[in-house]
Design a protein around this motif. Structure first.
Motif, PDB file in Angstrom:
ATOM      1  N   ALA A 191     -21.360   8.732  26.174  1.00 36.24           N
ATOM      2  CA  ALA A 191     -20.595   8.640  24.930  1.00 36.24           C
ATOM      3  C   ALA A 191     -21.459   8.065  23.814  1.00 36.24           C
ATOM      4  O   ALA A 191     -21.904   6.919  23.890  1.00 36.24           O
ATOM      5  N   LEU A 192     -21.718   8.895  22.811  1.00 32.08           N
ATOM      6  CA  LEU A 192     -22.344   8.445  21.559  1.00 32.08           C
ATOM      7  C   LEU A 192     -21.302   8.705  20.482  1.00 32.08           C
ATOM      8  O   LEU A 192     -21.494   9.496  19.562  1.00 32.08           O
ATOM      9  N   ASN A 193     -20.164   8.041  20.648  1.00 27.68           N
ATOM     10  CA  ASN A 193     -18.944   8.460  19.948  1.00 27.68           C
ATOM     11  C   ASN A 193     -18.530   7.561  18.788  1.00 27.68           C
ATOM     12  O   ASN A 193     -17.381   7.602  18.351  1.00 27.68           O
ATOM     13  N   THR A 194     -19.471   6.766  18.279  1.00 31.37           N
ATOM     14  CA  THR A 194     -19.188   6.025  17.049  1.00 31.37           C
ATOM     15  C   THR A 194     -19.793   6.778  15.864  1.00 31.37           C
ATOM     16  O   THR A 194     -20.521   7.755  16.036  1.00 31.37           O
ATOM     17  N   PHE A 195     -19.481   6.304  14.668  1.00 35.24           N
ATOM     18  CA  PHE A 195     -19.949   6.956  13.447  1.00 35.24           C
ATOM     19  C   PHE A 195     -21.134   6.164  12.888  1.00 35.24           C
ATOM     20  O   PHE A 195     -20.980   4.988  12.542  1.00 35.24           O
ATOM     21  N   PRO A 196     -22.311   6.765  12.823  1.00 37.39           N
ATOM     22  CA  PRO A 196     -23.509   6.042  12.378  1.00 37.39           C
ATOM     23  C   PRO A 196     -23.353   5.440  10.982  1.00 37.39           C
ATOM     24  O   PRO A 196     -22.749   6.042  10.095  1.00 37.39           O
ATOM     25  N   ALA A 226     -18.728  12.366  18.063  1.00 40.30           N
ATOM     26  CA  ALA A 226     -17.614  12.434  17.124  1.00 40.30           C
ATOM     27  C   ALA A 226     -18.068  12.750  15.704  1.00 40.30           C
ATOM     28  O   ALA A 226     -17.378  13.458  14.973  1.00 40.30           O
ATOM     29  N   ASP A 227     -19.215  12.218  15.308  1.00 44.51           N
ATOM     30  CA  ASP A 227     -19.685  12.329  13.925  1.00 44.51           C
ATOM     31  C   ASP A 227     -20.260  13.717  13.644  1.00 44.51           C
ATOM     32  O   ASP A 227     -21.089  14.229  14.414  1.00 44.51           O
ATOM     33  N   ILE A 228     -19.849  14.326  12.545  1.00 44.54           N
ATOM     34  CA  ILE A 228     -20.312  15.674  12.204  1.00 44.54           C
ATOM     35  C   ILE A 228     -21.826  15.708  12.003  1.00 44.54           C
ATOM     36  O   ILE A 228     -22.513  16.623  12.467  1.00 44.54           O
ATOM     37  N   GLY A 229     -22.363  14.696  11.329  1.00 45.06           N
ATOM     38  CA  GLY A 229     -23.806  14.651  11.111  1.00 45.06           C
ATOM     39  C   GLY A 229     -24.566  14.558  12.415  1.00 45.06           C
ATOM     40  O   GLY A 229     -25.620  15.204  12.591  1.00 45.06           O
ATOM     41  N   LEU A 230     -24.051  13.765  13.350  1.00 40.13           N
ATOM     42  CA  LEU A 230     -24.721  13.614  14.646  1.00 40.13           C
ATOM     43  C   LEU A 230     -24.584  14.888  15.477  1.00 40.13           C
ATOM     44  O   LEU A 230     -25.512  15.272  16.193  1.00 40.13           O
ATOM     45  N   LEU A 231     -23.435  15.543  15.377  1.00 40.66           N
ATOM     46  CA  LEU A 231     -23.264  16.826  16.051  1.00 40.66           C
ATOM     47  C   LEU A 231     -24.282  17.842  15.535  1.00 40.66           C
ATOM     48  O   LEU A 231     -24.893  18.591  16.314  1.00 40.66           O
ATOM     49  N   SER A 286     -15.548  -2.561  12.726  1.00 40.87           N
ATOM     50  CA  SER A 286     -14.826  -1.312  12.914  1.00 40.87           C
ATOM     51  C   SER A 286     -14.956  -0.801  14.341  1.00 40.87           C
ATOM     52  O   SER A 286     -16.073  -0.662  14.848  1.00 40.87           O
ATOM     53  N   PRO A 287     -13.851  -0.481  15.002  1.00 39.42           N
ATOM     54  CA  PRO A 287     -13.931   0.131  16.333  1.00 39.42           C
ATOM     55  C   PRO A 287     -14.663   1.463  16.292  1.00 39.42           C
ATOM     56  O   PRO A 287     -15.298   1.867  17.266  1.00 39.42           O
ATOM     57  N   ASN A 288     -14.585   2.154  15.172  1.00 44.23           N
ATOM     58  CA  ASN A 288     -15.146   3.502  15.071  1.00 44.23           C
ATOM     59  C   ASN A 288     -16.598   3.513  14.602  1.00 44.23           C
ATOM     60  O   ASN A 288     -17.266   4.532  14.734  1.00 44.23           O
ATOM     61  N   MET A 289     -17.096   2.385  14.075  1.00 43.66           N
ATOM     62  CA  MET A 289     -18.491   2.316  13.645  1.00 43.66           C
ATOM     63  C   MET A 289     -19.271   1.290  14.458  1.00 43.66           C
ATOM     64  O   MET A 289     -20.374   1.567  14.920  1.00 43.66           O
ATOM     65  N   ASN A 290     -18.703   0.119  14.657  1.00 40.98           N
ATOM     66  CA  ASN A 290     -19.384  -0.922  15.419  1.00 40.98           C
ATOM     67  C   ASN A 290     -19.088  -0.837  16.908  1.00 40.98           C
ATOM     68  O   ASN A 290     -19.735  -1.498  17.716  1.00 40.98           O
ATOM     69  N   GLY A 291     -18.093  -0.029  17.262  1.00 43.95           N
ATOM     70  CA  GLY A 291     -17.803   0.207  18.669  1.00 43.95           C
ATOM     71  C   GLY A 291     -17.010  -0.882  19.348  1.00 43.95           C
ATOM     72  O   GLY A 291     -17.045  -1.008  20.573  1.00 43.95           O
ATOM     73  N   VAL A 292     -16.280  -1.690  18.584  1.00 43.28           N
ATOM     74  CA  VAL A 292     -15.555  -2.800  19.195  1.00 43.28           C
ATOM     75  C   VAL A 292     -14.135  -2.879  18.643  1.00 43.28           C
ATOM     76  O   VAL A 292     -13.937  -3.164  17.462  1.00 43.28           O
ATOM     77  N   CYS A 293     -13.144  -2.629  19.489  1.00 40.48           N
ATOM     78  CA  CYS A 293     -11.747  -2.854  19.116  1.00 40.48           C
ATOM     79  C   CYS A 293     -11.334  -4.228  19.640  1.00 40.48           C
ATOM     80  O   CYS A 293     -11.532  -4.530  20.819  1.00 40.48           O
ATOM     81  N   SER A 294     -10.804  -5.055  18.752  1.00 35.12           N
ATOM     82  CA  SER A 294     -10.394  -6.411  19.129  1.00 35.12           C
ATOM     83  C   SER A 294     -11.512  -7.131  19.901  1.00 35.12           C
ATOM     84  O   SER A 294     -11.357  -7.506  21.061  1.00 35.12           O
ATOM     85  N   PRO A 295     -12.665  -7.335  19.266  1.00 41.77           N
ATOM     86  CA  PRO A 295     -13.816  -7.924  19.964  1.00 41.77           C
ATOM     87  C   PRO A 295     -13.546  -9.332  20.462  1.00 41.77           C
ATOM     88  O   PRO A 295     -12.896 -10.139  19.782  1.00 41.77           O
ATOM     89  N   ALA A 296     -14.051  -9.622  21.664  1.00 40.54           N
ATOM     90  CA  ALA A 296     -13.819 -10.925  22.282  1.00 40.54           C
ATOM     91  C   ALA A 296     -14.349 -12.067  21.429  1.00 40.54           C
ATOM     92  O   ALA A 296     -13.822 -13.189  21.478  1.00 40.54           O
ATOM     93  N   SER A 297     -15.390 -11.810  20.626  1.00 34.82           N
ATOM     94  CA  SER A 297     -15.968 -12.851  19.773  1.00 34.82           C
ATOM     95  C   SER A 297     -14.983 -13.335  18.716  1.00 34.82           C
ATOM     96  O   SER A 297     -15.176 -14.411  18.133  1.00 34.82           O
TER      97      SER A 297
END
Length: 326
Positions: free
Chosen positions: A65-70, A96-101, A187-198
């Motif tokens: 999975a390389l599924n975040t947005f650069p 997920a990202d069009i540019g990466l695709l 951002s969950p969609n850019m940084n890859g973290v939803c509700s980060p533990a930190s």
């Protein structure tokens, strides 16, 4: 037979999934290129190479999975990870990202491309665009479609479809979550973290234990009761005179009883969510679903092993598949 695609947050979980009968496993690198960028999870390039070799020996596929947005100006990290994935011999990348695709199709044309659920492609026009423009071979469907809608989509596309059947249930528009971003600045969609533990804090406040995310109280429970993890879309809030789960109850998806219907609808692969889960969780869930897919292939009744204790809040839902909350 429908392909069973299973989560692997660590090399140990990947081995557990393969040994339990996974047809394919999906994982990510240890950075923000994947949407499960949690401490202690994911793979180095060396670990991925070894994992692919081990999985292939047992006849299992590995999807990355390389599924975040650069982030603008930081594309080189995502580009490097595409090269690393291909060098490791993975069977497909999930993008997920069009540019990466576009970059993958241009610079790594032999690397099979799957469309991530983060792209939120939920209709034939969108799916056909990705297939025709970037030669996407499979689309992971958002968790907002009914079985009937999936069947209708499959009649108008010429790519494989993959549907979630167990684990966390995201009720936001896939790839467009703003709640966690608002509370934490990540951002969950850019940084890859939803509700980060930190950004999670549990604090005793009088007779209660408050579970907080980014300074916001998401749950408040008596001290002698389990406190849910503070995920905003599954938080408990007060609005007017009512207190409850505004967006979604803290429950998990379990669609095992719908596997025959999903097969009839033309679904190619069944996906289990849970890369942040333990290898014991992965092994037990994979065994249960492998038994179900084997039974379907052999024309037997599906065994429904008890998995409630592995679900969030020990409760399960069919989500949008049965259109109970949409």
């Amino acid at each position: 037979m429908m392909e069973l695609v299973c989560p692997a947050g660590t090399p140990a979980a990947l081995r557990a999934a393969v040994e339990a009968g996974a047809h394919a496993v999906y994982c990510g690198f240890s950075d923000e290129t994947n949407a499960r960028n949690f401490p202690g999870l994911n793979f180095s390039t060396e670990e991925l190479t070894a994992a692919v070799a081990g999985a292939h020996k047992r006849g299992a596929k590995v999807l990355v999975a390389l599924n975040t947005f650069p982030r603008a100006g930081a594309e080189k990290l995502w580009h490097q990870r595409l090269a690393d994935a291909e060098a490791a011999g993975v069977d497909a990348v999930i993008l997920a990202d069009i540019g990466l695709l576009d970059y993958a199709a241009t610079h790594h044309p032999k690397l099979r491309r799957h469309l991530s659920v983060q792209a939120a492609a939920s209709n034939p026009d969108a799916i056909n665009f990705y297939a025709e423009t970037f030669d996407v071979k499979r689309v992971v469907l958002p968790r907002v479609l009914t079985v009937q809608e999936i069947a209708a989509i499959n009649k108008e596309i010429n790519v494989e479809t993959e549907a979630f059947v167990f684990g966390g249930l995201c009720v936001m528009a896939e790839g467009r979550c703003a709640l966690s971003s608002y509370a934490t600045g990540l951002s969950p969609n850019m940084n890859g973290v939803c509700s980060p533990a930190s950004h999670v804090v549990y604090a005793e406040e009088g007779p209660d234990l408050a579970a907080k995310l980014g300074g916001f109280t998401i749950h408040r429970t008596p001290k002698d009761q389990p406190a849910p993890y503070p995920t905003l879309c599954k938080g408990c809030f007060t609005s007017g005179e009512q207190t409850g789960h505004v967006f979604e109850d803290p429950v998990s998806l379990d669609a095992r009883h719908l596997i025959p219907a999903l097969a009839k609808a033309g679904v190619t692969a069944l996906k289990i969510e849970g890369r942040q889960r333990s290898r014991a969780y992965v092994a037990e869930v994979v065994r249960a679903f492998r038994a179900a897919t084997d039974a379907l292939a052999e024309g037997r009744d599906l065994p429904l092993a008890e998995l409630a204790r592995l679900t969030e809040g020990q409760q399960a839902t069919a989500g949008a598949y049965a259109k109970t909350w949409r």
